[in-house]
Design a protein around this motif. Structure first.
Motif, PDB file in Angstrom:
ATOM      1  N   VAL A   1       0.862  -1.183   0.000  1.00 14.20           N
ATOM      2  CA  VAL A   1       0.000   0.000   0.000  1.00 14.20           C
ATOM      3  C   VAL A   1       0.902   1.239   0.000  1.00 14.20           C
ATOM      4  O   VAL A   1       1.573   1.532   0.999  1.00 14.20           O
ATOM      5  N   PRO A   2       0.980   1.999  -1.103  1.00 11.99           N
ATOM      6  CA  PRO A   2       1.835   3.186  -1.164  1.00 11.99           C
ATOM      7  C   PRO A   2       1.438   4.210  -0.101  1.00 11.99           C
ATOM      8  O   PRO A   2       0.258   4.388   0.218  1.00 11.99           O
ATOM      9  N   GLY A   3       2.427   4.859   0.463  1.00 12.26           N
ATOM     10  CA  GLY A   3       2.179   5.917   1.431  1.00 12.26           C
ATOM     11  C   GLY A   3       1.720   5.444   2.785  1.00 12.26           C
ATOM     12  O   GLY A   3       1.318   6.264   3.619  1.00 12.26           O
ATOM     13  N   ALA A   4       1.795   4.134   3.044  1.00  9.93           N
ATOM     14  CA  ALA A   4       1.330   3.581   4.324  1.00  9.93           C
ATOM     15  C   ALA A   4       2.426   2.727   4.943  1.00  9.93           C
ATOM     16  O   ALA A   4       3.409   2.372   4.290  1.00  9.93           O
ATOM     17  N   SER A   5       2.242   2.394   6.212  1.00 11.86           N
ATOM     18  CA  SER A   5       3.158   1.477   6.881  1.00 11.86           C
ATOM     19  C   SER A   5       2.795   0.052   6.473  1.00 11.86           C
ATOM     20  O   SER A   5       1.667  -0.396   6.679  1.00 11.86           O
ATOM     21  N   ASN A   6       3.764  -0.667   5.863  1.00  8.74           N
ATOM     22  CA  ASN A   6       3.522  -2.017   5.369  1.00  8.74           C
ATOM     23  C   ASN A   6       4.296  -3.032   6.209  1.00  8.74           C
ATOM     24  O   ASN A   6       5.520  -2.910   6.351  1.00  8.74           O
TER      25      ASN A   6
END
Length: 321
Positions: A25-30
């Motif tokens: 998920v781009p821009g999120a904590s993965n």
């Protein structure tokens, strides 16, 4: 059969690979995992040459930190002669790759300041000139700045020079040096950057580089066909499907290393490239930077690699799979 003696110049640094465990998920904590070992384009390729029977030496640069100690140990463990320079007050270069859950690269981050600063002066060391005189062939990557690449080519007249592109931004450092290269290994983004073309047809880019003096090269594209050109010959090899995809980041280096050794043993590029493809498949299936290339397992995978298929001038290669 005589073991070729290869002297390598280029990247040997800390390699960090983080892999997302779920859907990215781009821009999120993965959530995911992070691994750290020693890599670098030319070092990975050189280790593959050792696994294929070559004798190897390496000239790189590193800092006087814990990461530098880690690199030194990795070089020694491979039985590679270490000619590298150590800068006690500098940070060892590093490369960090973020992979999706299938092992494909999402993004990479390179901290290579020391390479830019230190490599040019290393070409003037008497120790390096002596090592060059005793080597059968040179293997390098484009982590060397343009001036250092030019000086290296000038140092080795008459010796074959095999080069790994590393990235679209760095491969352009080779402009003007093509007649001095025995073979250039690159991917499709890199050849387009080098040929300064947005054309999706790789054959067009190859024609541009041939006109500039590049006689032999290899163009990879992940799981798609590998394209080779040698003089007037143009051909492709379709890799067999990997039994499992663990990590794709070392595949191109494995291909370059194994193919280089095969060419030094006298195989034409089309046959050497089959060996390179076999090594790349084993790399994709491994969680190591450099796969174990046991003779039995290598032979088994090589038997699955098809013969090269001829491509004719004007053939559209952009959609080859």
């Amino acid at each position: 059969m005589k073991s070729p003696g290869i002297l390598a110049f280029g990247g040997a640094h800390v390699d960090r690979r983080g892999q997302v465990s779920g859907v990215y998920v781009p821009g999120a904590s993965n959530p995911g995992t992070m691994r750290e070992d020693v890599g670098g384009g030319v070092f990975n390729a050189l280790r593959n040459t050792v696994r294929r029977g070559a004798k190897a030496s390496l000239m790189s640069v590193r800092g006087g930190d814990a990461a530098g100690d880690m690199v030194a140990r990795a070089i020694a463990e491979e039985g590679i002669i270490d000619l590298s320079a150590v800068f006690l007050d500098r940070t060892t270069p590093s490369y960090t790759a973020i992979l999706d859950r299938d092992g494909d690269v999402i993004t990479g981050f390179a901290d290579m300041t020391l390479y830019e600063m230190a490599f040019p002066r290393q070409m003037r060391r008497a120790k390096i000139r002596e090592a060059v005189a005793g080597a059968e062939a040179i293997l390098c990557d484009c982590n060397l700045p343009a001036d250092a690449l030019r000086d290296l080519i000038d140092l080795v007249p008459g010796k074959p020079v095999f080069v790994i592109a590393v990235s679209p931004a760095k491969v352009v450092r080779l402009n003007g040096l093509f007649p001095g290269l025995a073979c250039l290994f690159m991917n499709r983004r890199e050849i387009r950057a080098l040929a300064e073309t947005d054309d999706t047809d790789i054959a067009t880019a190859i024609q541009v580089l041939r006109r500039r003096g590049l006689a032999r090269g290899v163009v990879t594209a992940g799981e798609s066909s590998v394209i080779g050109f040698d003089g007037d010959e143009l051909f492709s090899i379709t890799p067999p499907a990997a039994r499992k995809v663990v990590d794709v980041t070392g595949a191109g280096d494995a291909l370059a290393g194994a193919a280089t050794v095969a060419m030094l043993r006298g195989l034409p590029l089309r046959e050497a490239l089959r060996e390179g493809v076999a090594a790349a498949v084993l790399a994709v299936e491994s969680d190591k930077s450099v796969p174990d290339l046991s003779a039995k397992e290598f032979a088994a995978v090589l038997s699955l690699v098809p013969e090269a298929r001829e491509l004719h001038e004007g053939a559209q290669t952009g959609d080859i799979t």
